[in-house]
Design a protein around this motif. Sequence first.
Motif, mmCIF file in Angstrom:
data_model
loop_
_atom_site.group_PDB
_atom_site.id
_atom_site.type_symbol
_atom_site.label_atom_id
_atom_site.label_comp_id
_atom_site.label_asym_id
_atom_site.label_seq_id
_atom_site.Cartn_x
_atom_site.Cartn_y
_atom_site.Cartn_z
ATOM 1 N N ALA A 6 0.820 -1.210 0.000
ATOM 2 C CA ALA A 6 0.000 0.000 0.000
ATOM 3 C C ALA A 6 0.852 1.256 0.000
ATOM 4 O O ALA A 6 0.469 2.267 -0.589
ATOM 5 C CB ALA A 6 -0.927 -0.005 1.219
ATOM 6 N N VAL A 50 -4.685 -7.781 4.506
ATOM 7 C CA VAL A 50 -5.704 -6.829 4.065
ATOM 8 C C VAL A 50 -5.824 -5.655 5.042
ATOM 9 O O VAL A 50 -5.917 -4.490 4.626
ATOM 10 C CB VAL A 50 -7.059 -7.548 3.883
ATOM 11 C CG1 VAL A 50 -8.173 -6.565 3.626
ATOM 12 C CG2 VAL A 50 -6.961 -8.558 2.741
ATOM 13 N N GLY A 54 -5.028 -1.765 4.144
ATOM 14 C CA GLY A 54 -6.069 -0.750 4.277
ATOM 15 C C GLY A 54 -5.687 0.359 5.233
ATOM 16 O O GLY A 54 -5.981 1.535 4.986
ATOM 17 N N SER A 55 -5.017 0.009 6.310
ATOM 18 C CA SER A 55 -4.597 1.015 7.289
ATOM 19 C C SER A 55 -3.573 1.977 6.696
ATOM 20 O O SER A 55 -3.669 3.191 6.890
ATOM 21 C CB SER A 55 -4.001 0.344 8.521
ATOM 22 O OG SER A 55 -4.949 -0.467 9.150
ATOM 23 N N THR A 57 -3.137 2.620 3.517
ATOM 24 C CA THR A 57 -3.818 3.401 2.497
ATOM 25 C C THR A 57 -4.603 4.548 3.123
ATOM 26 O O THR A 57 -4.553 5.685 2.639
ATOM 27 C CB THR A 57 -4.767 2.503 1.672
ATOM 28 O OG1 THR A 57 -3.995 1.462 1.063
ATOM 29 C CG2 THR A 57 -5.482 3.286 0.602
ATOM 30 N N ALA A 58 -5.321 4.278 4.200
ATOM 31 C CA ALA A 58 -6.082 5.328 4.884
ATOM 32 C C ALA A 58 -5.146 6.385 5.464
ATOM 33 O O ALA A 58 -5.427 7.586 5.379
ATOM 34 C CB ALA A 58 -6.936 4.715 5.985
#
Length: 71
Positions: A6, A50, A54-55, A57-58
């Motif tokens: 990410a 995952v 996601g973390s 990316t956020a």
Amino acid sequence: MGGILAWRICNPLQLGIAVVTALGFLSGLSLILFVWGGWTPLVLAALILVITGGSVTAYTASLAKNKGFTE
């Protein structure tokens, strides 16, 4: 692994393809080890992949929005 993907891949489509590829590799490796008599926690490893992706990316999106972060 998910966090590194990410952080390095900014395009959402490429990131999705990379995560699916990593999950496929993880599943294949787990299957091979299982056939050879070993065992790895596939579900936990997939969830961690995952969630960390996601973390990151956020977090990166938050930096871009709040501080004008460009990469």
